[in-house]
Enzyme design. Structure first.
Site: not given
Lengths: 344, 344
Positions: A33, A128, A242, A290
């Site tokens: 998956k 679940r 940053y 990023m």
């Protein structure tokens, strides 16, 4: 090329499957998956089919399409989310077997695809997915009359072998299924390692195939190399990245590499992680951006062309620890800008 | 359909661009790196071109290819990572303008693509990308002799308007570029909000276009709806999800929805986030799984078919706060299993 290179060792993947297969006398399927845990479900599926896997599991019917095209018509593909509204066409056209999770799904399946292969997912305590004990008690005779191919459940705490939940779920699963003459499945990677009581007829390893905990004998499957864009000297007191979160304490040489959190290198991993040139560990400094990461290469003898962020010295589990998460998330976050290369 | 639906409002995106454009007298470009912050660089680029954008920025040459195909031959596409080894063919074939970051890149560019458009990226203090003041002093006359189209730099702390780094970088950028008769650019979204001193000739907003901080007037651009697979009743004392981290304190109704961290719903966001049905907030409970999230819908009047995780009530910034990260990472992590729908 400006993009990072993700190398996927399909031989190591196949070896992991064989080694997990050897741990039980049950059939060993494979969970592919989330696009094969981010690595490419088609390539992963074909490699595992060659190794001997005969049944595959995906999360949603849509995921079964690409996998079916890759592995051909003869192998089994099961869908954990079952038969949802609108799934009938895909289930039929691509011969997918839904694991029915509820009375609603069962009615939908019998009505829209009578005679089509299905399994039943039971809830043994995780709350679940799957039918509750009372629901199953009411539906069991009807379901069994339609010839399900598998009865399965899933463990909530299998990665913690000592957790009392494991024995509790085993007991509930047995109470719900003992005496039924059909293939049963309870365990993924963690459950395989819990021992033969948990194996039943089919095991469904996922993370262990891809080189992650809790299968400590797993071979690493991926390496990730990040190309250097630029290298600069930074004086003591100068900041990098940053928010000025890292400040040089010595004359430093900083490499900027071409990958960042948009490539799945989770922003939280910044502190405490290294990038490697051979065996030499170079600390990531400053915030992960990023598209860019800055690395302190001061202690190297020469400027490298690339640095490795995931490798046998710093595995997906160690990267996950630095990011406060699990290896599964490191894998499924791997981005789409990487040049992917397959070996084996 | 078993997959979640990501809706992208291109009208809101265009409005955000226009509103940022109105904040300066400079040209307003658009940053569409990381596949348009995860939303689809081609669709985003076309929408912003219609709104009036004439120049676009991507992180790597490879990203320029899909964008060029989408927006046609006439608009500008610039590459922040500059001209890396092996980039010449892509830069030429797709007419991309590299922002040269170093003497190495400049030599490579002049040698392999003489006469091809380029810009220069300067480091004004972030120490991540761009030429250092001393390097620039040595190369400046040579570079200017080759007619660069833009001189740019990038702010490290623009999201914190009061940070002393902003004025420092402005001063350094001025010292490096005053007197040069070429278009200059210093500011992304945060810099636009710092005021006209920071605008120069071209601004390059990114996050503000997509609805994120620090542009507090931004319109939300995305909504994310997660389909319910199954709903169950849980008794007090029963646990939900991996590791039994959530235990019901009252008779509860739990919905399981089809999305998880493999879809970019960062695992760390679990606690403290809601999913919505209209205005009704339903808390996420238990751990976020790879493909599934469990939600407490006890207080709803009826079982919903889907719940919304990102919407005007719970924006990318609020989801980011819950996950301990920034809206940028929420956007760029958005997964590939979603059915994407565009409006506007």
């Amino acid at each position: 090329m400006s993009t990072a290179k993700l190398s996927i060792n399909l031989d190591a993947l196949a070896t992991n499957w064989r080694n997990l297969d050897a741990l039980s006398s049950a059939e060993t399927a494979a969970v592919v998956k989330a696009n094969g845990y981010g690595l490419d479900a088609g390539r992963v599926g074909v490699a595992l089919a060659k190794a001997g896997a005969r049944n595959f599991f995906v999360a949603a019917a849509e995921e079964g399409v690409a996998l079916r095209r890759a592995i051909g018509p003869d192998l089994g593909i099961s869908v954990f989310s079952g038969h949802m509204e609108g799934d009938a066409r895909l289930l039929q056209e691509f011969n997918l077997t839904p694991m029915l999770n509820s009375v609603d799904q069962m009615l939908r399946h019998f009505e829209s695809l009578p005679g089509h292969s299905f399994g039943v997912q039971l809830d043994s305590g995780m709350n679940r997915l799957g039918m509750e004990p009372a629901e199953w008690a009411a539906l069991r005779d009807i379901a069994l009359g339609q010839n399900p191919v598998l009865i399965m459940s899933h463990l909530a705490c299998a990665d913690e072998p000592g957790h009392a939940m494991n024995a509790l779920q085993l007991k509930v699963f047995r109470e719900m299924t003992d005496g039924i003459d059909l293939p049963r499945s309870l365990s993924a990677t963690g459950g395989i390692l819990l021992g033969p009581d948990y194996h039943f007829d089919l095991c469904r390893p996922g993370i262990g195939l891809y080189g992650g905990r809790p299968f400590s004998d797993a071979l690493p499957v991926i390496t990730l190399a990040l190309p250097v864009i630029q290298v600069r000297d930074v004086l003591p007191g100068e900041s990098v990245g940053y928010g000025n979160t890292w400040i040089a304490r010595r004359p430093s040489r900083i490499a900027t590499v071409a990958a960042g959190y948009a490539d799945g290198l989770i922003r939280a991993m910044g502190a405490g992680i290294n990038a490697y040139v051979g065996d030499a560990a170079c600390p990531v400094v400053g915030r992960v951006s990023m598209d860019l990461i800055t690395i302190d290469i001061t202690d190297l003898d020469a400027d490298p062309d690339s640095l490795s962020l995931i490798n046998p010295r710093q595995t997906i589990d160690q990267v996950a620890d630095a990011a406060g998460t699990i290896g599964y998330e490191i894998l499924t976050s791997l981005g789409h800008r990487y040049a992917r290369g397959f070996s084996g």
